[in-house]
Design an enzyme around this catalytic site. Structure first.
Site, short mmCIF file in Angstrom:
data_model
loop_
_atom_site.label_atom_id
_atom_site.label_comp_id
_atom_site.label_asym_id
_atom_site.label_seq_id
_atom_site.Cartn_x
_atom_site.Cartn_y
_atom_site.Cartn_z
N ASP A 1 74.87 -2.72 51.20
CA ASP A 1 73.89 -2.81 52.28
C ASP A 1 73.17 -4.17 52.25
O ASP A 1 72.77 -4.63 51.18
CB ASP A 1 72.87 -1.68 52.07
CG ASP A 1 71.96 -1.49 53.26
OD1 ASP A 1 72.47 -1.14 54.33
OD2 ASP A 1 70.73 -1.69 53.12
N GLU B 1 86.82 -4.20 35.69
CA GLU B 1 86.97 -3.46 34.43
C GLU B 1 87.53 -2.06 34.68
O GLU B 1 88.08 -1.43 33.78
CB GLU B 1 85.62 -3.31 33.73
CG GLU B 1 85.05 -4.58 33.15
CD GLU B 1 83.65 -4.32 32.65
OE1 GLU B 1 83.33 -3.19 32.21
OE2 GLU B 1 82.83 -5.27 32.72
C1 GLC Z 1 71.56 -1.88 56.79
C2 GLC Z 1 71.89 -0.45 57.16
C3 GLC Z 1 70.82 0.04 58.06
C4 GLC Z 1 69.51 0.01 57.32
C5 GLC Z 1 69.23 -1.38 56.76
C6 GLC Z 1 68.15 -1.35 55.74
O1 GLC Z 1 71.58 -2.72 57.87
O2 GLC Z 1 73.16 -0.38 57.70
O3 GLC Z 1 71.06 1.33 58.54
O4 GLC Z 1 68.46 0.36 58.18
O5 GLC Z 1 70.35 -1.92 56.13
O6 GLC Z 1 68.60 -0.73 54.57
#
Ligand code: GLC
Length: 562
Positions: A214, A263
């Site tokens: 993310d 790993e």
């Molecule tokens: C990314 C995710 C989104 C979230 C953001 C903060 O963009 O896909 O859904 O709100 O990160 O974590």
């Protein structure tokens, strides 16, 4: 010519099709109106029958759910609304039995404010090791009552919130690129690196096959946290001009993570554990740096997702996408929909203009899409995408042709974007509405009680999976046929050559793999395109004309006749 190697020994992830499950909205086993892990496990057969290689699960970790689980309070546990760790193990085991790999989400840019680290930081004084895991700073101005810099939250409003110190006086500010409940971690702190290494190992040891990372471009901020440009055109300016994104140091994190996941590979077996970046980075040459051989395996190509349904734009987008990753020897990662953008069946139902498509949420008082046109184009777009060399991600419900829910009542909205933008940006709820499985059941079979955390549009009834299963020409059967043939023809590991002679409104691609050539025609013009005499239609995204030609907004895959 560009594309991946033509060998059946290609590592699985180089041409995999990976299906995104958004756990809140896929299937609800316990009837609380929110999807859960047992619900997912019970429906994994759907994905095996669809023919995907792997499943990516959006976060199911312990979380107050201020950002639908992307605000993680405990990276090593399952939130009770989704189930238990045992449920997660059972899901992974069932998926593996079905031949499906599991990719989980990792959220390293921030934690929830309910995380023990953040609670400890609040309880500790400025300058303490507890504060040093996050980005706490003194405010500007005589009384420190101005934010430390001018950064804005991605959900609207300032990216800084001021805390009260333990004696009750106004204190330091902390950075949150997203909601106030999502404080950013400080990736200059070795403790943060060690902790996230350990989290990766925790899930790898439980058997997961990879991670979707993310906000992968956000971990490292420019030194000194300088002000950013007052105006920034994210479609046309390099992302790295913004001091919170795409900073060079982020690549060191991913080199370390690559060594870590390697790993877990088993030499001689196709069992690589993978890392896929969610990095909204331009230009594509900068994005390609994330998939250099010693970094991540995949990185979503969002420029393709935002490309309008116009022949020149699409052709340029595909060429640029393939050229950028060819420089570093990586496959391209194609995607058309996910939980953050308007579904492509709706995006493409609007008039198309050169440039970038609108991906922000739609409300009842906004112009509404032409849903039939959008679905027709979406099917053609998917058929085009699934022919391209590289890997591809699908988002839950697109195989049913689901449109965005564009008429959600504003009171039902849960995405923090809606509140934080002062009700100017509708946010992402419209693509997160629970999936219709059985047309005649309450909540269309989403769960046993009929409850659904977002209301489902009436239009979802006819699109329920059971209405499409075994029905010739349904979107579900189209996806199954595309995925079956993509595998048979080795398309994901093929090479692409553009073919001329079909006119400016037609994309004509020959994909050559070790199995042989496949001709792909996407007709974006008004005139039907006759199928060349020596070829047969193997799969087509919509009905052919009465005399067997490929009509407008349709993609056909053609093979040499036998
Ligand atoms: C990314 C995710 C989104 C979230 C953001 C903060 O963009 O896909 O859904 O709100 O990160 O974590």
């Amino acid at each position: 010519m560009s594309g991946g190697p033509s060998s059946s020994q290609t590592p699985w992830w180089r041409n995999a099709v990976i299906y995104q499950v958004y756990p809140r909205s896929w299937a609800d086993a316990d009837g609380d109106g929110i999807g859960d892990l047992p619900g997912i496990t019970a429906r994994l057969d759907h994905l095996a029958a669809l023919g995907v290689d792997a499943v990516w699960l959006s976060p199911f970790y312990t979380s107050p759910q201020h950002d639908a689980g992307y605000d993680v309070a405990d990276f090593r546990d399952v939130d009770p609304i989704f189930g238990t760790l045992e449920d997660a193990d059972a899901l992974v085991a069932r998926a593996h039995d079905l031949g499906l790999r599991i990719v989980v989400d990792i959220v390293p840019n921030h934690t929830s404010n309910a995380h023990v680290w953040f609670q400890a930081a609040l309880a500790s004084p400025p300058g303490s090791p507890e504060r040093a895991r996050y980005l706490f700073r003194e405010g500007r101005g005589e009384h420190g009552d101005q934010p430390p810099n001018n950064w804005q939250s991605m959900f609207g409003g300032p990216a800084w919130t001021r805390i009260a110190e333990s004696d009750g006086t106004p204190g330091q500010w902390y950075l949150h690129l997203f909601d106030t409940s999502q404080p950013d971690l400080d990736w200059t702190n070795p403790e943060v690196h060690d902790e996230l290494d350990d989290v990766l190992r925790f899930w790898l040891d439980r058997g997961v096959d990879g991670f979707r990372i993310d906000v992968a471009h956000g971990l490292v901020k420019a030194e000194g946290l300088p002000d950013g440009p007052a105006e920034f055109d994210s479609a046309n300016e390099p992302t790295a001009l913004q001091p919170m994104f795409d900073q060079p140091g982020v690549h060191d994190v991913y080199r370390r993570w690559r060594r870590l996941v390697e790993e877990y590979g088993v030499p001689g077996e196709d069992r690589d554990r993978i890392l896929c970046a969610e990095a909204w980075v331009l230009p594509l040459e900068s994005l390609a740096k994330y998939v250099r051989p010693d970094e991540l395996h995949q990185s979503f190509n969002f420029a393709f997702l935002m490309t309008p349904w116009l022949p020149d734009d699409l052709r340029a987008s595909i060429d640029e996408g393939l050229a950028a990753v060819a420089e570093v020897g990586a496959p391209q990662t194609w995607v058309l929909s996910n939980h953050d953008v308007v579904r492509h069946a709706t995006r493409l139902g609007y008039p198309q203009q050169p440039g970038h498509l609108r991906i922000e949420g739609i409300g009842a008082d906004d112009p509404q899409p032409d849903t039939a046109l959008g679905l027709r184009r979406a099917r053609a777009a998917t058929a085009l995408m699934l022919a391209l060399p590289g890997s591809a991600y699908l988002y839950q419900g697109e195989e049913l042709g689901l449109p965005e829910a564009t008429q959600l009542p504003d009171e039902a909205r849960q995405d923090p974007t809606w509140e934080r933008s002062g009700h100017t940006s509708r946010g992402r709820d419209g693509c997160r509405v629970p999936i219709p499985w059985e047309a005649d059941l309450p909540s269309y079979g989403f769960g046993p009680s009929g409850a659904s955390w977002l209301p489902q549009p009436e239009a979802y009834r006819e699109l329920a999976a059971d209405r499409q299963d075994g029905v010739d020409g349904s979107t579900l059967e189209l996806y199954r046929a595309l995925l079956r043939l993509r595998r048979e023809r080795g398309l994901g590991r093929g090479t692409l050559t553009w073919t001329d002679g079909y006119g400016p409104d037609v994309l004509a691609l020959e994909i050559a793999s070790d199995v042989g050539p496949t001709l792909v025609l996407t007709n974006l013009g008004p005139e039907p395109v006759p199928v060349p005499d020596h070829l047969e239609v193997a799969v087509v995204s919509g009905p052919l004309t009465a005399d067997g030609a490929v009509p407008t907004d349709t993609t056909a895959w053609l093979l040499s006749g036998t």
